[in-house]
Design an enzyme around this catalytic site. Structure first.
Site, PDB file in Angstrom:
ATOM      1  N   GLN A 197      -4.755  -5.518   6.309  1.00 40.98           N
ATOM      2  CA  GLN A 197      -5.665  -6.360   5.537  1.00 40.98           C
ATOM      3  C   GLN A 197      -5.697  -7.808   6.017  1.00 40.98           C
ATOM      4  O   GLN A 197      -6.435  -8.618   5.460  1.00 40.98           O
ATOM      5  CB  GLN A 197      -5.272  -6.324   4.062  1.00 40.98           C
ATOM      6  CG  GLN A 197      -5.432  -4.967   3.415  1.00 40.98           C
ATOM      7  CD  GLN A 197      -6.879  -4.514   3.355  1.00 40.98           C
ATOM      8  OE1 GLN A 197      -7.800  -5.320   3.295  1.00 40.98           O
ATOM      9  NE2 GLN A 197      -7.085  -3.202   3.363  1.00 40.98           N
ATOM     10  N   ASP A 209       2.765  -5.041   7.984  1.00 40.96           N
ATOM     11  CA  ASP A 209       1.530  -4.287   7.839  1.00 40.96           C
ATOM     12  C   ASP A 209       0.364  -5.270   7.880  1.00 40.96           C
ATOM     13  O   ASP A 209       0.135  -6.019   6.931  1.00 40.96           O
ATOM     14  CB  ASP A 209       1.567  -3.515   6.513  1.00 40.96           C
ATOM     15  CG  ASP A 209       0.241  -2.836   6.179  1.00 40.96           C
ATOM     16  OD1 ASP A 209      -0.712  -2.927   6.969  1.00 40.96           O
ATOM     17  OD2 ASP A 209       0.175  -2.200   5.104  1.00 40.96           O
ATOM     18  N   LYS A 243     -10.605  -1.524  10.016  1.00 40.16           N
ATOM     19  CA  LYS A 243     -10.536  -2.697   9.141  1.00 40.16           C
ATOM     20  C   LYS A 243     -11.026  -3.965   9.843  1.00 40.16           C
ATOM     21  O   LYS A 243     -11.218  -4.996   9.199  1.00 40.16           O
ATOM     22  CB  LYS A 243      -9.088  -2.936   8.685  1.00 40.16           C
ATOM     23  CG  LYS A 243      -8.419  -1.754   8.013  1.00 40.16           C
ATOM     24  CD  LYS A 243      -8.910  -1.504   6.618  1.00 40.16           C
ATOM     25  CE  LYS A 243      -8.015  -0.472   5.930  1.00 40.16           C
ATOM     26  NZ  LYS A 243      -8.453  -0.165   4.558  1.00 40.16           N
ATOM     27  N   CYS A 259      -4.784   2.834  -3.741  1.00 38.54           N
ATOM     28  CA  CYS A 259      -3.523   3.219  -3.077  1.00 38.54           C
ATOM     29  C   CYS A 259      -2.477   2.114  -3.191  1.00 38.54           C
ATOM     30  O   CYS A 259      -1.704   1.872  -2.255  1.00 38.54           O
ATOM     31  CB  CYS A 259      -3.759   3.584  -1.613  1.00 38.54           C
ATOM     32  SG  CYS A 259      -4.776   5.060  -1.400  1.00 38.54           S
ATOM     33  N   HIS A 306       0.860  -1.176   0.000  1.00 47.08           N
ATOM     34  CA  HIS A 306       0.000   0.000   0.000  1.00 47.08           C
ATOM     35  C   HIS A 306       0.902   1.234   0.000  1.00 47.08           C
ATOM     36  O   HIS A 306       2.027   1.194   0.489  1.00 47.08           O
ATOM     37  CB  HIS A 306      -0.882  -0.024   1.253  1.00 47.08           C
ATOM     38  CG  HIS A 306      -1.962   1.002   1.308  1.00 47.08           C
ATOM     39  ND1 HIS A 306      -1.712   2.320   1.644  1.00 47.08           N
ATOM     40  CD2 HIS A 306      -3.298   0.922   1.101  1.00 47.08           C
ATOM     41  CE1 HIS A 306      -2.846   2.994   1.637  1.00 47.08           C
ATOM     42  NE2 HIS A 306      -3.825   2.179   1.302  1.00 47.08           N
TER      43      HIS A 306
END
Length: 634
Positions: free
Chosen positions: A433, A430, A456, A594, A353
Site C-alpha cells: 500500500q 509490506d 497496486k 482483509c 493485512h
C-alpha cells in the site's frame, strides 16, 4: 527524399523509427511533459472525432503555448499514418510493433550465449520498447528514408503547421543543441538517435543539469521530478493515459475509488504487454534464438527497473513472485522454517493485512513460536513506546506494513526498524500500500525484506517482487523445485542455483514482469515526490468533505496517511452504501478489507473504503460526498 502528408508510404517501406509503436511512445512522453499537451490529438482518428463545436476550444488549450496565432490542427499531418495505407499494416493496433517489412533480424551474439548458468544479454539497462528501438544499431540513411520534410517551405500547409508546432515545442532544446529554425528537429532527433551522438549537456540551461536536451527519449528518472508542486500536477494529462477511466457505469462517468484493492493501467503498460506477446513471446534464459534473447533482456530489464525503483543494491536481490502474499509466504517457508525456533517471538502490528498475519501464525504453530502485536491509538497511529516494550532478546522477526490498507496509516518504519535492529531481529516490510504513493529506499530503511504487488502500482495482476538482502537469500533454502532454480541435477543429488533463480522455479510470468517494469517507468516519469504531494492534498480535501457529512464516522485519522478514507454511515449497512454508490458510477470497496483485527480495534466489522490515486480529482470527491448525502436524504 522529402515527402508530404498526401504521399503514401509503399507497403513495408516505413523506417522502423516511424512505426506506430515508436510514434505512440514518443507522443506519450511528449504529451505528458508539455503543459496542455495532453489535450492535443494523438491520431488522425482522434482529430476527426472532435466535434466541430469543441474543436476550436480543444485546439486552443492544446497549442496555445506552442503555436503563435493558434492555427487549426490539420488532419493531414505526416505524423499520422495515411488513411489509404493497406489494411493489416499495424495502424489499427497502434500499440503493436510493425516490422516495416525489414529482412530477418540478425541473431545477436547475446542470444547465442544464453545458458543454464543464466548468462544473460550484455544489455542490462532495462531497455524495452522505445529504448530498445533507439538502441538498435541502425543505418542513419535508411532511417531517414521517407521522413517527412517539415520545413517552412513544405508545399503542404499541414506540413508547415506541424513544423511550427515542433519548432516552438522544441525551441529550448533546439537552441541548446545548436539548431537553427530551418532544421527539422524531428529529423535531427532521429539522426542523432541513429548515430548515437548527443548534444553537450552543459549547453542546456535547465534546473536539472543532468537532463539531456531530448529528455523525453531518456530513461525516466525518479531523482529529477519535472513537476515543481502539486498545483501544476497535470491530472488531466495523467487521466488520458488510463483508458479504463473513460467509460460509463450505469450511464454515469466512472469514478474509480477502489485503488487500495487494485489500480487501473496506463496505456504504456498495456502496450508493453501487447508488444511482448505480439513480437517477442518466448520462454527465457536458454533458447538459442532471437526471440528468447529479446524476452530475456526484457524480463531481466524489468528486474533491474525494480532494483532502481526501490533502491536495492543488486538485481540479484530482486525475486519475481505472484504478489505480496506469495512473497511473505516465501520468506516464512524458507527463512522462517530455517531460523525460527520454539519460544522465538514474531512481532506484528495490529494494522496488518491478513497476508502478513496468517503465514506467520502458520509458522508459529509449526515451530512453537509466539506472535506479539503492537497496538495503535484512537487515531490509528502506532504507539511506539508499546512497540519498543514488546521488542526483546526473543524477538527474531518483525513484519510490518508500511501503510495500512484499512486505515491508510503510514507507519514510521525507519524508526521501527532501527529499534528492532537493537535486538538483532530481522525486519520484513509490506510495501503493497506504500510503493505507489511514497518513495522507498530499502537500503536507507535497512529493511531485510521488502515486498509489493504489481497491480497496486498500475502494473498487471499476478506479478510482484520480493527484495531480500543478499546475505539472507544466500542462506535461505529453495521454496519450490523445478526448472531454472538448479545448476545441476542428478538422481543422487541436486545443486541449486544462486538467487534470484533459486527462488524462481518454472516458467515465470514473463509478460507481466515486463508490464510491471513499464508501470515503474510510468511512475518514475511522474516522480513519486510529485505523486505523494498531489495525493496528500487530495486526501486532505477528501477528509474535509467527508467530515462535513452528518452521521459519517471516519475510521483512521492518522496524521500521516495514504489516500484511504474508510468510513461507516449511521443506520446504513456498508454493503447498501456500496451498491448505491455503484449505481452512481462510483466504485468503492466494502467489507473487512482483509484486515479484521485493525477494524475491530475501532469497534467495527467492516467499512466503506474509498481509496485515492494519482488520477483522482477533487471533482470526483465532490461526487462521492454528494452521493453519500443523497443516501441520507432517502
Amino acid at each position: 527524399m522529402p515527402v508530404t502528408s498526401k504521399e503514401i508510404y509503399p507497403q513495408g517501406s516505413i523506417p522502423e523509427l516511424l512505426n506506430p509503436t515508436f510514434i505512440a511512445q514518443v507522443a506519450s512522453r511528449l504529451f505528458n511533459e508539455v503543459p496542455g499537451g495532453a489535450d492535443a490529438p494523438r491520431s488522425e482518428t482522434e482529430v476527426q472525432a472532435i466535434p466541430e463545436s469543441s474543436a476550436s476550444s480543444a485546439h486552443e488549450h492544446a497549442t496555445h503555448a506552442a503555436i503563435p496565432g493558434d492555427p487549426a490542427w490539420q488532419t493531414g499531418l505526416p505524423w499520422f499514418p495515411p488513411e489509404s495505407r493497406e489494411a493489416g499494416s499495424g495502424d489499427s493496433l497502434y500499440f503493436v510493433r510493425n516490422s516495416g517489412g525489414q529482412g530477418d533480424e540478425k541473431l545477436e551474439p547475446h542470444a547465442e550465449r544464453l545458458t543454464e548458468q543464466q548468462s544473460y544479454s550484455a544489455n542490462r539497462n532495462g531497455s524495452y520498447g522505445l529504448e530498445e528501438q533507439l538502441n538498435r544499431p541502425q543505418d542513419p540513411q535508411s532511417l531517414l528514408a521517407g521522413i517527412p520534410n517539415l520545413t517552412p517551405d513544405a508545399p503542404n500547409p499541414g506540413d508547415e503547421i506541424s513544423f511550427a508546432f515542433l519548432r516552438n515545442l522544441f525551441a529550448p532544446f533546439g537552441n541548446a543543441a545548436g539548431l537553427d529554425n530551418s532544421t527539422c528537429i524531428a529529423e535531427e532527433l532521429l539522426k542523432r538517435a541513429a548515430s548515437g551522438s548527443s548534444v553537450n549537456p552543459s549547453a542546456v540551461e535547465t534546473p536539472q543539469p543532468e537532463l539531456s536536451p531530448f529528455y523525453f527519449l531518456d530513461a525516466p528518472r525518479v531523482s529529477s521530478p519535472k513537476l515543481a508542486n502539486a498545483d501544476i500536477f497535470d491530472v488531466a494529462s495523467v487521466r488520458r493515459d488510463f483508458p479504463a477511466l473513460h467509460q460509463k457505469v450505469h450511464g454515469k462517468p466512472l469514478v474509480w475509488l477502489d485503488n487500495a484493492a487494485t489500480t487501473q493501467k496506463p496505456l504504456s503498460v498495456i502496450e508493453a504487454l501487447s508488444n511482448f506477446y505480439a513480437s517477442d513471446n518466448s520462454n527465457i534464459h536458454r533458447g538459442a534464438h532471437t526471440l528468447a534473447a529479446r524476452a530475456t533482456d526484457a524480463y531481466e530489464g524489468a528486474r533491474e527497473k525494480i532494483r532502481r525503483f526501490i533502491g536495492a543494491g543488486s538485481s540479484s536481490e530482486i525475486i519475481f513472485v505472484r504478489g505480496t502474499t506469495e512473497a511473505i509466504n516465501l520468506v516464512a517457508q524458507t527463512w522462517g522454517r530455517k531460523f525460527i525456533q520454539p519460544g522465538d517471538e514474531i512481532l506484528l502490528s495490529i494494522l496488518e493485512h491478513h497476508a502478513n498475519i496468517v503465514p506467520w501464525q502458520m509458522l508459529a504453530q509449526e515451530k512453537g513460536a509466539v506472535i506479539r502485536v503492537a497496538p495503535v491509538d484512537d487515531h490509528g497511529e502506532i504507539i511506539l513506546e508499546e512497540y519498543a516494550r514488546l521488542l526483546g532478546p526473543k524477538t527474531k522477526l518483525v513484519s510490518l506494513t508500511q501503510a495500512s490498507n484499512g486505515l491508510g496509516t503510514i507507519l514510521p518504519v525507519r524508526e521501527m526498524i532501527r529499534l528492532a535492529k537493537r535486538h538483532d531481529a530481522k525486519v520484513l516490510v509490506d510495501g503493497a500500500q506504500s510503493v505507489a504513493h511514497i518513495p522507498v529506499d530499502v537500503q536507507d530503511l535497512d529493511a531485510d525484506f521488502f515486498v509489493f504487488s504489481g497491480h497496486k502500482i498500475f502494473g498487471p495482476a499476478g506479478i510482484g517482487a520480493l527484495y531480500g538482502k543478499k546475505e539472507l537469500l544466500d542462506v535461505m533454502p529453495p521454496w519450490q523445485g523445478g526448472g531454472n532454480m538448479i545448476k545441476d541435477v542428478r538422481f543422487e543429488h541436486t545443486i541449486y542455483n544462486d538467487a534470484p533463480a533459486k527462488f524462481e522455479a518454472g516458467t515465470p510470468s514473463i509478460g507481466d514482469a515486463i508490464g510491471l517494469g513499464a508501470a515503474l517507468d510510468y511512475v518514475s516519469k511522474l516522480g513519486l515526490e510529485n505523486i505523494a504531494r498531489y495525493e496528500h492534498e487530495l486526501t486532505q480535501y477528501g477528509t474535509a468533505r467527508l467530515l462535513e457529512i452528518p452521521g459519517l464516522r471516519l475510521i483512521g485519522t492518522a496524521r500521516e496517511k495514504v489516500g484511504v478514507l474508510s468510513f461507516v454511515l449511521d443506520g446504513v449497512p456498508n454493503e447498501e452504501v456500496g451498491r448505491f454508490l455503484d449505481r452512481e458510477g462510483i466504485a468503492v470497496r466494502t467489507g473487512h478489507h482483509c484486515t479484521q483485527p485493525s477494524l475491530r480495534r475501532f469497534g467495527v466489522e467492516g467499512t466503506v473504503r474509498p481509496s485515492l490515486s494519482l488520477y483522482n480529482t477533487k471533482s470526483e470527491i465532490d461526487r462521492l460526498a454528494d452521493a453519500i448525502r443523497s443516501i441520507q436524504r432517502r
